[in-house]
Design an enzyme around this catalytic site. Structure first.
Site, PDB file in Angstrom:
ATOM      1  N   CYS A 124       0.817  -1.327  -0.135  1.00 40.14           N
ATOM      2  CA  CYS A 124       0.065   0.286   0.082  1.00 40.14           C
ATOM      3  C   CYS A 124       1.167   1.281  -0.145  1.00 40.14           C
ATOM      4  O   CYS A 124       0.508   2.380   0.875  1.00 40.14           O
ATOM      5  CB  CYS A 124      -0.708  -0.421   0.870  1.00 40.14           C
ATOM      6  SG  CYS A 124      -0.468  -0.217   2.840  1.00 40.14           S
ATOM      7  N   TYR A 158      20.890 -10.438  -6.469  1.00 35.87           N
ATOM      8  CA  TYR A 158      20.457  -9.847  -4.309  1.00 35.87           C
ATOM      9  C   TYR A 158      19.126  -9.121  -4.384  1.00 35.87           C
ATOM     10  O   TYR A 158      18.837  -8.524  -2.925  1.00 35.87           O
ATOM     11  CB  TYR A 158      21.426  -9.229  -3.863  1.00 35.87           C
ATOM     12  CG  TYR A 158      22.949  -9.748  -4.361  1.00 35.87           C
ATOM     13  CD1 TYR A 158      24.005 -10.622  -3.245  1.00 35.87           C
ATOM     14  CD2 TYR A 158      24.010  -9.309  -5.657  1.00 35.87           C
ATOM     15  CE1 TYR A 158      24.906 -11.143  -3.377  1.00 35.87           C
ATOM     16  CE2 TYR A 158      24.858  -9.984  -5.613  1.00 35.87           C
ATOM     17  CZ  TYR A 158      25.454 -10.372  -4.469  1.00 35.87           C
ATOM     18  OH  TYR A 158      27.191 -10.747  -4.812  1.00 35.87           O
TER      19      TYR A 158
END
Length: 108
Positions: free
Chosen positions: A59, A88
């Site tokens: 959100c 990564y």
């Protein structure tokens, strides 16, 4: 997870996001945000494309994985592929953001 139109833009909401791939969201120290290559897995050779925003499920407006990318029409349950994301991605991301579960990782 979802496809929606808001203010004239089409959004593809995926179940991953910056909490799984911080670099792809442009929030990993990049000065200029650039899209990683993105595709709809089942339609790699499709010629008809539309501009979309590929966003994660968090959100926050920072959870943007593809800004104005041109992809074939995608629906809920289609697999969106993010290429060249780096080794990564997960370990350099805030994986416990809002208590979301860890993602599945697939070696291709």
């Amino acid at each position: 997870m979802d496809r929606k139109v808001s203010r004239g833009k089409t959004f593809l909401v995926v179940d991953g996001g910056m909490h799984h791939q911080m670099a792809a969201s442009g929030n990993f120290g990049q000065v200029i945000r650039r899209n990683y290559p993105i595709a709809v897995a089942a339609r790699l050779d499709a010629e008809d494309v539309e501009p979309v925003q590929v966003v994660g499920c968090l959100c926050t407006p920072l959870d943007l994985l593809g800004n104005g990318v041109h992809l074939p029409h995608a629906e809920v349950d289609d697999l969106i592929v993010l290429f060249q994301a780096g080794a990564y991605g997960l370990t350099a991301s805030p994986t416990a953001f809002l208590s979301h579960p860890a993602p599945q990782e697939v070696l291709v």
